[in-house]
Scaffold this motif. Structure first.
Motif, mmCIF file in Angstrom:
data_model
loop_
_atom_site.group_PDB
_atom_site.id
_atom_site.type_symbol
_atom_site.label_atom_id
_atom_site.label_comp_id
_atom_site.label_asym_id
_atom_site.label_seq_id
_atom_site.Cartn_x
_atom_site.Cartn_y
_atom_site.Cartn_z
ATOM 1 N N LEU A 35 8.874 4.720 -14.603
ATOM 2 C CA LEU A 35 9.114 3.535 -13.779
ATOM 3 C C LEU A 35 8.875 2.290 -14.608
ATOM 4 O O LEU A 35 8.039 2.293 -15.505
ATOM 5 N N ILE A 36 9.641 1.249 -14.280
ATOM 6 C CA ILE A 36 9.252 -0.064 -14.772
ATOM 7 C C ILE A 36 8.872 -0.868 -13.536
ATOM 8 O O ILE A 36 9.664 -0.972 -12.596
ATOM 9 N N VAL A 37 7.661 -1.377 -13.513
ATOM 10 C CA VAL A 37 7.202 -2.166 -12.373
ATOM 11 C C VAL A 37 7.319 -3.630 -12.759
ATOM 12 O O VAL A 37 6.699 -4.074 -13.717
ATOM 13 N N GLY A 38 8.155 -4.365 -12.013
ATOM 14 C CA GLY A 38 8.500 -5.729 -12.406
ATOM 15 C C GLY A 38 9.848 -5.672 -13.101
ATOM 16 O O GLY A 38 10.529 -4.655 -13.056
ATOM 17 N N GLY A 39 10.206 -6.743 -13.780
ATOM 18 C CA GLY A 39 11.502 -6.760 -14.457
ATOM 19 C C GLY A 39 11.454 -6.047 -15.785
ATOM 20 O O GLY A 39 10.374 -5.747 -16.292
ATOM 21 N N SER A 83 5.748 -0.599 -18.070
ATOM 22 C CA SER A 83 6.389 0.693 -18.089
ATOM 23 C C SER A 83 5.344 1.755 -17.785
ATOM 24 O O SER A 83 4.305 1.812 -18.431
ATOM 25 N N LEU A 84 5.614 2.578 -16.769
ATOM 26 C CA LEU A 84 4.628 3.562 -16.331
ATOM 27 C C LEU A 84 5.283 4.923 -16.206
ATOM 28 O O LEU A 84 6.490 5.020 -16.016
ATOM 29 N N PRO A 85 4.482 5.982 -16.279
ATOM 30 C CA PRO A 85 5.045 7.276 -15.892
ATOM 31 C C PRO A 85 5.268 7.265 -14.377
ATOM 32 O O PRO A 85 4.789 6.374 -13.692
ATOM 33 N N ASN A 95 7.443 -6.767 -7.253
ATOM 34 C CA ASN A 95 8.742 -7.235 -6.770
ATOM 35 C C ASN A 95 9.873 -6.275 -7.086
ATOM 36 O O ASN A 95 10.952 -6.360 -6.507
ATOM 37 N N CYS A 96 9.640 -5.340 -8.013
ATOM 38 C CA CYS A 96 10.757 -4.494 -8.427
ATOM 39 C C CYS A 96 10.261 -3.184 -9.024
ATOM 40 O O CYS A 96 9.275 -3.151 -9.753
ATOM 41 N N LEU A 97 10.945 -2.100 -8.664
ATOM 42 C CA LEU A 97 10.715 -0.808 -9.304
ATOM 43 C C LEU A 97 12.027 -0.406 -9.952
ATOM 44 O O LEU A 97 13.057 -0.371 -9.292
ATOM 45 N N ILE A 98 11.984 -0.132 -11.240
ATOM 46 C CA ILE A 98 13.200 0.309 -11.918
ATOM 47 C C ILE A 98 12.970 1.737 -12.393
ATOM 48 O O ILE A 98 12.015 2.005 -13.127
ATOM 49 N N ALA A 99 13.842 2.633 -11.936
ATOM 50 C CA ALA A 99 13.733 4.014 -12.411
ATOM 51 C C ALA A 99 14.243 4.048 -13.843
ATOM 52 O O ALA A 99 15.323 3.541 -14.140
ATOM 53 N N ARG A 100 13.424 4.605 -14.722
ATOM 54 C CA ARG A 100 13.779 4.624 -16.130
ATOM 55 C C ARG A 100 14.462 5.931 -16.478
ATOM 56 O O ARG A 100 14.142 6.974 -15.929
ATOM 57 N N GLY A 159 0.794 -1.219 0.000
ATOM 58 C CA GLY A 159 0.000 0.000 0.000
ATOM 59 C C GLY A 159 0.829 1.272 0.000
ATOM 60 O O GLY A 159 0.302 2.365 -0.161
ATOM 61 N N MET A 160 2.157 1.140 0.194
ATOM 62 C CA MET A 160 3.016 2.318 0.163
ATOM 63 C C MET A 160 3.072 2.844 -1.272
ATOM 64 O O MET A 160 3.042 2.077 -2.230
ATOM 65 N N SER A 161 3.170 4.145 -1.424
ATOM 66 C CA SER A 161 3.192 4.697 -2.773
ATOM 67 C C SER A 161 4.524 4.374 -3.455
ATOM 68 O O SER A 161 5.584 4.418 -2.829
ATOM 69 N N MET A 162 4.447 4.028 -4.717
ATOM 70 C CA MET A 162 5.654 3.670 -5.471
ATOM 71 C C MET A 162 6.623 4.835 -5.508
ATOM 72 O O MET A 162 7.834 4.657 -5.406
#
Lengths: 340, 502
Positions: free
Chosen positions: B325-329, B335-337, B348-353, B306-309
């Motif tokens: 952001l990429i949520v997951g691998g 891929s999200l803004p 499981n994973c947040l990747i800063a794009r 529930g914590m904000s990404m």
């Protein structure tokens, strides 16, 4: 937002085409050493013509000219035409060949990736049918003309003297056999000083370098082993059979594999992904058929070499072969039972 | 013990990018003030809220209860007040809002009463229900409720604990195996007992030597007979079908579950959460999330659900050119803004794009049938053929080339020299096929309804006619008895039996 995956291997179509050009380079170097700078002149001529036709066609088809010219696919076609046409062909013959390849075979059928036939081989086939004499004149063995004179011949400022040109070792054998049924190949080759260490003198090293270039393409993962392997094996087997039956009338397998367009065909022409087969088993069949047909055409047909027609015939069969050689899908047991 | 691995076809080897986030120990994310908990945290049916706005809740208290079997309960990740129950945006490209419960933390982080479960004395079905009530779902990303996979009737031979973690960047399972090996092994023992598996296999890619060592140590400490199998690093080694095949040599088409082959598979983080739930009475309220990519401090965070990404991303200090952001691998993730959508059990994973790390895909070129995709496909498909038919909108033909077997792992699009977004085409084609199948089903049922209606009308007509004929016959008989003219009666009966006149 973009769709996954978000990573990409740096490979690209331009890179693939560049690698093919790099793999051809050593063969071109040896060929040039054998024949003279005329080879390079033909390559330049074909390249310029190919890029010109490509650009015009892209423009007409309203496609991004710069991006598609940059994929270098036209260059590969141009180089293959320059290497399969006689090096002293008149300039217009080369340009007509390139026109057939780029405009008719490639773009009129939908452009890159859509052509059912190998463009360079259509060029060769069209020209050898239309201009059989010119397409059979190769520089005479040991002939070394100065560059200016070669250029003059290509661009039509000097007369085409028959004495300057001759048939290839392959063609020479066939003609001799046709005119005199008693000819013994071994004697013929020795008497005319056509035979080198293991194949046509001089030519053997050019084809050997094509083989090395092919090995490079294999190592770089540009082509798979199936097509060239099947091509070479089938040509070796059929030529060995004929040779064993009558060594006086048929050359040995080594001579066939390292003469004419065999190596170029096996590694650079039959492996064209667009017009060839795409399944592993299909590629084995494709290579096998091409090698076999090339031998039959070059030995029993009327043309000096059979690669072009062999590849084109197999191109016709490729979609059917693919359809019946679909590999098993992971997790499905029976081959071709529920997944074709 | 040496085991033969069965190599699956294809696969790719992208740059791992794992070192950066794998170095540091798992850090605990500070408690945010506000938590947004989408009800749908797992595959299956979303649980229903059991709290009202304004209710005070304790950490671990059920806030939404599972009412159906394929569903899992949801718990308050901290103590506080239910601030809202409404629609909130999810971490999805569509930005769609979904029902969620919002909790305002009171900062005390006060647990409800926690009691270990005496599972050895309970019937397996009771343990399964307990896991459902503890909100245990697959934490590897697929979020399938775990208790459903513990079917009592399945004859499980091999239990596979999946620690392959084959996607680049992600290291949450790696760190968890290093730091919580004992809990994972205990959890595996519990699952082994619940499934009755003959053999328990841990699968880890060979780029995680510390995790392998930690697990082997924990296994020998607990005197278990589990085997840790080192897999060659090759994406997608952790994909269910590929993993099951690699370890057991068993493989099945898309519509057959591994359970049918006697294999069951759980992710290491899931196994740990099973153990936390059973041994400590702690439901799933936190998870380890890798935060990596274009950040100054790549790290694994243990974050409350529930914590904000965005808040979590800020903890790892994203660089200024971060544009999404990429949520997951990076191979299968979304891929999200930049978004303040909440972390869920599947994140499981947040990747800063950044444009530097993830350059935009070059424009699509024509396919030259180079078959790089076919050589990379771990399902043995011919993606270029699927692409051809999908593009031509001949979806039946695509289905013929086994489109349904595509697992969307992304290997084909990764290697494609023409830069064709193949997976995108396949998702589209699958969607169209599904829509067509739905339409067909509706048409079929409409037709059968219509046909039945016709049949019924016919039947009623026939029945009526029969009845009338009988009545007429009876009447005729009666009239014959009373000796009136039979002809007129027959005519009368025929008229009556015609429904148009009736």
């Amino acid at each position: 937002m973009t769709s996954s995956p978000h990573l990409r291997d740096p490979n690209s179509i331009p890179r693939i085409m560049r690698l093919v050009c790099v793999a051809l380079a050593p063969g071109i170097a040896i060929y040039t050493a054998l024949i003279g700078p005329a080879v390079l002149a033909q390559i330049c001529l074909a390249s310029v013509a190919a890029l010109f036709f490509e650009a015009v066609m892209l423009k007409i088809r309203a496609l991004p000219v710069r991006r598609f010219l940059g994929d270098h696919s036209a260059l590969v076609t141009a180089w293959l035409i320059a290497l399969t046409f006689p090096p002293l062909s008149p300039w217009w013959l080369t340009v007509i060949g390139v026109f057939f390849a780029i405009v008719i075979t490639k773009h009129l059928y939908g452009g890159l990736g859509q052509n059912p036939f190998n463009p360079a081989m259509i060029a060769f086939a069209a020209c050898i049918i239309a201009f059989p004499a010119l397409m059979s004149q190769w520089p005479a063995q040991g002939l070394s003309l100065p560059f200016e004179q070669q250029l003059e011949i290509i661009f039509g400022f000097a007369p085409r003297i028959d004495a300057l040109t001759a048939a290839t070792p392959l063609d020479a054998i066939k003609t001799a056999l046709k005119t005199n049924a008693d000819t013994n190949i071994q004697e013929l080759l020795t008497s005319q000083n056509l035979y080198g260490t293991f194949a046509g003198r001089g030519w053997e090293w050019v084809t050997m370098t094509y083989l090395c270039g092919g090995a490079f393409l294999l190592a770089m993962g540009v082509i798979t082993w199936h097509t060239p392997f099947a091509f070479i094996v089938s040509m070796a087997v059929i030529s060995a059979l004929c040779w064993l039956i009558d060594p006086g009338r048929f050359s040995d397998p080594l001579f066939h594999l390292f003469s004419g367009g065999a190596m170029l065909g096996a590694f650079f022409i039959a492996t064209d992904p667009v017009s060839g087969c795409s399944t592993p088993r299909g590629r084995l069949i494709f290579g096998c058929g091409a090698g076999l047909l090339a031998y039959l055409i070059r030995v029993f047909g009327v043309f000096p070499d059979g690669i072009a027609f062999a590849v084109l015939i197999m191109n016709i069969c490729a979609p059917l072969i693919d359809r019946y050689t679909q590999p098993t899908v992971f997790g499905r047991r029976a081959r071709g039972s529920d997944a074709r | 013990m040496l085991r033969t691995l069965f190599p699956f076809p294809g696969g790719v080897k992208p740059e791992p990018h794992k070192e950066a986030s794998a170095k540091a120990p798992i850090a605990s994310a500070p408690l945010p003030e506000r938590l947004v908990l989408p009800l749908r945290q797992s595959a299956g049916v979303a649980p229903l809220p059991v709290v009202r706005v304004g209710d005070r809740v304790k950490k671990g208290q059920v806030i939404a209860a599972a009412e159906q079997w394929v569903s899992a309960s949801l718990h308050a990740p901290t103590s506080g007040k239910v601030a809202d129950i409404g629609h909130y945006p999810l971490a999805h490209p569509s930005g769609l809002a979904a029902p969620a419960i919002v909790i305002e933390a009171d900062g005390r982080d006060e647990w409800r009463e926690r009691q270990p479960l005496d599972w050895q004395k309970l019937a397996p079905q009771a343990v399964r229900q307990y896991l459902q009530q503890s909100g245990v779902v697959g934490l590897g990303g697929a979020v399938f409720p775990s208790h459903v996979k513990l079917d009592a009737n399945a004859q499980i031979e091999e239990l596979i604990i999946n620690g392959a973690e084959c996607e680049p960047y992600i290291t949450c399972d790696d760190r968890l195996m290093r730091e919580c090996a004992a809990e994972i092994v205990s959890g595996a023992a519990l699952l082994r007992d619940l499934t009755g598996a003959r053999q328990t296999l841990f699968a880890i890619e060979n780029n995680k030597p510390e995790a392998i060592r930690a697990l082997r140590g924990a296994i020998s400490e607990q005197h278990e007979d589990f085997i840790v199998i080192t897999l060659p690093t090759r994406y997608p080694a952790g994909s269910l079908r590929q993993l099951v095949y690699a370890l057991t040599g068993k493989h099945a088409p898309f519509n057959v579950l591994p359970t049918a082959l006697g294999v069951q598979c759980f992710n290491v983080a899931t196994v740990q959460s099973v153990w936390r739930a059973v041994a400590h009475g702690e439901p799933v309220v936190r998870r380890v999330v890798t935060v990596s990519g274009n950040v100054r401090a790549p790290k694994n965070w243990e974050a409350p659900i529930g914590m904000s990404m965005d808040a979590l991303l800020q903890l790892s200090e994203p660089l200024s050119d971060t544009d999404g952001l990429i949520v997951g691998g990076p191979m299968m993730g979304l891929s999200l803004p930049l978004t303040d959508a909440p972390i869920t059990k599947g994140s499981n994973c947040l990747i800063a794009r950044s444009p530097r790390l993830f350059p935009p895909r070059p424009p699509e070129s024509p396919c030259i049938r180079c078959t790089a995709c076919a050589q990379a496909c771990p399902q043995g498909l011919q993606p270029f053929e699927l692409y051809w038919w999908s593009r031509a909108r001949d979806f039946a033909k695509a289905a013929d080339y086994a489109l349904a077997e595509c697992v969307e792992c992304g290997c084909c699009a990764y290697v494609c020299p023409a830069s064709i977004p193949l997976v995108h085409y396949f998702r589209f084609a699958k969607g169209e096929l599904a829509a067509a199948a739905r339409e067909q089903k509706m048409a079929d049922s409409a037709r059968s309804r219509f046909e039945f209606r016709q049949f019924r009308a016919e039947r009623e007509k026939a029945e009526k006619a029969e009845k009338l004929a009988k009545a007429a016959a009876a009447q005729a008989a009666k009239q014959a008895e009373t000796a009136t003219t039979p002809l007129a009666t027959t005519q009368d009966a025929t008229m009556k039996s015609d429904p148009d006149h009736a």
